[in-house]
Design a protein around this motif. Structure first.
Motif, PDB file in Angstrom:
ATOM      1  N   THR A   1      15.541  17.259  -1.000  1.00 28.50           N
ATOM      2  CA  THR A   1      16.542  17.995  -0.192  1.00 28.50           C
ATOM      3  C   THR A   1      16.107  19.594  -0.419  1.00 28.50           C
ATOM      4  N   LEU A   2      16.827  20.445  -0.110  1.00 27.52           N
ATOM      5  CA  LEU A   2      16.744  22.000  -0.341  1.00 27.52           C
ATOM      6  C   LEU A   2      16.725  22.286  -1.641  1.00 27.52           C
ATOM      7  N   TYR A   3      17.694  21.231  -2.326  1.00 28.91           N
ATOM      8  CA  TYR A   3      17.864  21.362  -3.814  1.00 28.91           C
ATOM      9  C   TYR A   3      17.366  20.560  -4.970  1.00 28.91           C
ATOM     10  N   GLU A   4      16.896  19.426  -4.637  1.00 32.89           N
ATOM     11  CA  GLU A   4      16.245  18.360  -5.475  1.00 32.89           C
ATOM     12  C   GLU A   4      15.167  17.775  -4.791  1.00 32.89           C
ATOM     13  N   LYS A   5      14.287  17.266  -5.761  1.00 30.95           N
ATOM     14  CA  LYS A   5      12.977  16.626  -5.487  1.00 30.95           C
ATOM     15  C   LYS A   5      13.100  15.157  -6.204  1.00 30.95           C
ATOM     16  N   HIS A   6      12.882  13.992  -5.106  1.00 33.97           N
ATOM     17  CA  HIS A   6      12.987  12.766  -5.648  1.00 33.97           C
ATOM     18  C   HIS A   6      12.278  11.720  -5.092  1.00 33.97           C
ATOM     19  N   LYS A   7      11.831  10.714  -5.657  1.00 32.93           N
ATOM     20  CA  LYS A   7      10.755   9.699  -5.110  1.00 32.93           C
ATOM     21  C   LYS A   7      11.835   8.399  -4.939  1.00 32.93           C
ATOM     22  N   TRP A   8      11.686   7.617  -4.075  1.00 31.84           N
ATOM     23  CA  TRP A   8      12.330   6.660  -3.677  1.00 31.84           C
ATOM     24  C   TRP A   8      11.678   5.395  -3.638  1.00 31.84           C
ATOM     25  N   LYS A   9      11.894   4.336  -4.199  1.00 31.15           N
ATOM     26  CA  LYS A   9      11.194   2.949  -4.179  1.00 31.15           C
ATOM     27  C   LYS A   9      11.859   2.019  -2.938  1.00 31.15           C
ATOM     28  N   ILE A  10      10.864   1.477  -2.162  1.00 37.60           N
ATOM     29  CA  ILE A  10      11.421   0.659  -1.007  1.00 37.60           C
ATOM     30  C   ILE A  10      12.064  -0.491  -1.512  1.00 37.60           C
ATOM     31  N   TYR A  11      13.108  -1.051  -1.287  1.00 36.70           N
ATOM     32  CA  TYR A  11      14.122  -2.105  -1.641  1.00 36.70           C
ATOM     33  C   TYR A  11      13.972  -3.292  -0.682  1.00 36.70           C
ATOM     34  N   ALA A  12      14.152  -2.866   0.498  1.00 38.97           N
ATOM     35  CA  ALA A  12      14.467  -3.935   1.527  1.00 38.97           C
ATOM     36  C   ALA A  12      13.794  -3.340   3.005  1.00 38.97           C
ATOM     37  N   VAL A  13      13.119  -4.231   3.953  1.00 40.21           N
ATOM     38  CA  VAL A  13      13.059  -3.970   5.230  1.00 40.21           C
ATOM     39  C   VAL A  13      13.527  -4.895   6.065  1.00 40.21           C
ATOM     40  N   ILE A  14      14.643  -4.693   6.902  1.00 42.62           N
ATOM     41  CA  ILE A  14      15.119  -5.501   7.807  1.00 42.62           C
ATOM     42  C   ILE A  14      14.993  -5.161   9.501  1.00 42.62           C
ATOM     43  N   ILE A  15      15.112  -6.176  10.221  1.00 41.16           N
ATOM     44  CA  ILE A  15      15.496  -5.850  11.697  1.00 41.16           C
ATOM     45  C   ILE A  15      16.747  -6.310  12.007  1.00 41.16           C
ATOM     46  N   THR A  16      17.515  -5.285  12.833  1.00 41.70           N
ATOM     47  CA  THR A  16      18.940  -5.511  13.140  1.00 41.70           C
ATOM     48  C   THR A  16      19.176  -5.047  14.331  1.00 41.70           C
ATOM     49  N   ASN A  17      20.294  -4.971  14.817  1.00 48.31           N
ATOM     50  CA  ASN A  17      20.631  -4.594  16.225  1.00 48.31           C
ATOM     51  C   ASN A  17      21.331  -3.264  16.201  1.00 48.31           C
ATOM     52  N   GLY A  18      20.981  -2.493  17.120  1.00 49.86           N
ATOM     53  CA  GLY A  18      21.320  -0.890  17.372  1.00 49.86           C
ATOM     54  C   GLY A  18      23.008  -0.755  18.002  1.00 49.86           C
TER      55      GLY A  18
ATOM     56  N   ALA B  35      15.489   2.377   0.649  1.00 49.83           N
ATOM     57  CA  ALA B  35      14.803   2.818  -0.608  1.00 49.83           C
ATOM     58  C   ALA B  35      15.917   3.211  -1.456  1.00 49.83           C
ATOM     59  N   ARG B  36      15.610   2.778  -2.635  1.00 44.62           N
ATOM     60  CA  ARG B  36      16.817   3.564  -3.661  1.00 44.62           C
ATOM     61  C   ARG B  36      15.868   4.557  -4.507  1.00 44.62           C
ATOM     62  N   MET B  37      16.592   5.323  -4.988  1.00 45.51           N
ATOM     63  CA  MET B  37      16.211   6.684  -5.864  1.00 45.51           C
ATOM     64  C   MET B  37      15.576   6.096  -7.020  1.00 45.51           C
ATOM     65  N   VAL B  38      14.388   6.845  -7.411  1.00 46.02           N
ATOM     66  CA  VAL B  38      13.775   6.505  -8.689  1.00 46.02           C
ATOM     67  C   VAL B  38      14.913   6.852  -9.888  1.00 46.02           C
ATOM     68  N   ARG B  39      15.153   6.251 -10.810  1.00 51.70           N
ATOM     69  CA  ARG B  39      16.215   6.631 -11.939  1.00 51.70           C
ATOM     70  C   ARG B  39      15.389   7.503 -12.991  1.00 51.70           C
ATOM     71  N   ASP B  40      16.433   8.432 -13.314  1.00 57.86           N
ATOM     72  CA  ASP B  40      15.914   9.125 -14.508  1.00 57.86           C
ATOM     73  C   ASP B  40      15.249   8.559 -15.728  1.00 57.86           C
TER      74      ASP B  40
ATOM     75  N   LYS C 134       0.699  -1.268   0.038  1.00 57.26           N
ATOM     76  CA  LYS C 134      -0.081   0.229   0.039  1.00 57.26           C
ATOM     77  C   LYS C 134       0.833   1.180   0.108  1.00 57.26           C
ATOM     78  N   HIS C 135       2.013   1.086   0.357  1.00 58.29           N
ATOM     79  CA  HIS C 135       3.034   2.268   0.669  1.00 58.29           C
ATOM     80  C   HIS C 135       4.378   1.893   0.084  1.00 58.29           C
ATOM     81  N   PRO C 136       4.608   1.459  -1.188  1.00 53.06           N
ATOM     82  CA  PRO C 136       6.008   1.367  -1.762  1.00 53.06           C
ATOM     83  C   PRO C 136       7.029   2.421  -2.012  1.00 53.06           C
ATOM     84  N   VAL C 137       6.286   3.696  -1.869  1.00 54.64           N
ATOM     85  CA  VAL C 137       7.338   4.557  -2.327  1.00 54.64           C
ATOM     86  C   VAL C 137       7.462   5.620  -1.406  1.00 54.64           C
ATOM     87  N   ILE C 138       8.804   6.434  -1.147  1.00 54.46           N
ATOM     88  CA  ILE C 138       8.817   7.497  -0.409  1.00 54.46           C
ATOM     89  C   ILE C 138       9.285   8.683  -0.992  1.00 54.46           C
TER      90      ILE C 138
END
Length: 357
Positions: free
Chosen positions: A227-244, A310-315, A219-223
């Motif tokens: 930045t203050l200079y560029e606008k981008h969409k990002w596709k979620i590639y992976a969700v992990i649980i790890t240690n801090g 997530a990785r940036m949507v390519r040109d 339902k929510h695959p895109v972020i």
């Protein structure tokens, strides 16, 4: 002489009898039992009073902390409303989009005169002018459609300040959404790490916990992260649980916190991510892609972290994600050792440790 002795003995006997009677009376079984009952009642009454005082104190302490947390929540939400006032309205944004850069700034200066006192960086996206004027630590904006994540991103010269300060510099356990202090956002690093607390009321990065579910990802695959200079969409590639920290995995820390690494190192990192991701998202990734890594707390074990990569949507690439490709992993998920109550059931217990280089 004898008469005197008799008198003395007689007096002693009388005295003894009186004492005897007193002793006998003092050890009267019925009276002793009554005294015991009285003493027990008195002790119980004292105990009840002590318990009542302790309970009342505990209630007062709890009420204090609940009130403090409630008041803090109230203040945090008020500050969020204050931040919302810094959003430039859509109708203004539309007008600005049809203007030249010079015309746009002239329009903003006229509409918001206090901006005249602010020195904006070259190439600045005027859409975030009010945020930057309020807090020059502003470095971008993050939004995930359909979630509570819709907020500016800040950056300090250390990773501690915004753990317990909000966008307006007020102390709060809510903290703020912030980029790690080593991140370069103009131009963008290979990996931008962004932190946020997982708050019980659903604010900050609390929505990220739902990404443990593949259905939520669909339902929510895109972020959206600008930045203050560029606008981008990002596709979620992976969700992990790890240690801090290293305590969570026998002295080992899987380093997701880097901002730069070599091409070879980056490819190896992605292999390690693939072992740890909770499910397949169907999103591909190339060694040349740039990442954002969102980090928040999770509670599968002490100091656990939920990471959304997530990785940036390519040109020229579509912003759409084919969520039909998302599926359960065919291989086991790799978790830190703290995840397993029975360490022998860790399928990766003999897996070599990978280190960033």
């Amino acid at each position: 002489m004898k008469d005197n002795n008799k008198a003395t003995v007689s007096e002693n006997l009388v005295h003894f009898e009186k004492v005897e009677e007193t002793v006998i009376r003092s050890y009267n079984p019925k009276k002793e039992e009554i005294k015991k009952k009285v003493r027990r009642k008195f002790a119980l009454r004292k105990l009840r009073q002590i318990v009542s005082l302790i309970s009342a104190f505990a209630v007062l302490v709890s009420a204090f902390f609940l009130g403090k947390r409630g008041f803090e929540t109230y203040l945090a939400h008020n500050q969020e409303k204050k931040s919302e006032e810094l959003i430039i309205p859509n109708e203004v944004t539309k007008e600005l989009s049809n203007m030249t850069e010079e015309e746009a700034w002239a329009y903003l200066y006229e509409k918001y005169p206090h901006l005249l006192d602010i020195v904006f960086p070259v190439g600045f996206n005027h859409e975030y002018a009010l945020y930057y004027a309020e807090n020059p630590d502003t470095v971008g904006y993050i939004k995930i459609e359909g979630t509570n994540i819709d907020t500016p991103v800040v950056q300090a010269d250390n990773n501690k300040y915004y753990l317990n300060h909000d966008f307006h510099g007020k102390y709060t356990s809510y903290g703020e959404i912030y980029a790690t202090y080593i991140a370069n956002l103009n131009p963008l690093d290979r990996n931008i790490l962004i932190y946020g607390h997982n708050m019980n009321d659903g604010s900050r990065f609390a929505s990220l916990k739902h990404y443990k579910s593949i259905d939520y990802f669909k339902k929510h695959p895109v972020i959206e992260f600008n930045t203050l200079y560029e606008k981008h969409k990002w596709k979620i590639y992976a969700v992990i649980i790890t240690n801090g920290n290293v305590k969570g995995d026998n002295g080992y820390f899987f380093d997701f916190t880097f901002n730069q690494c070599s091409d070879t190192c980056f490819e190896e990192y992605l292999v390690e991510v693939d072992k740890r991701k909770l499910y397949e998202t169907g999103v591909d990734i190339l060694p040349t892609d740039k990442l954002i890594t969102l980090c928040t707390c999770t509670y599968e074990f002490n100091d656990a972290r939920l990471i959304v990569i997530a990785r940036m949507v390519r040109d020229g690439e579509s912003e759409e994600v084919d969520v039909s490709l998302a599926k359960k992993k065919e291989t086991p998920v790799k978790y830190p050792s703290s995840y397993y109550s029975d360490k022998s059931k860790n399928p990766y217990k003999d897996d070599p440790k990978w280190y960033l280089y």
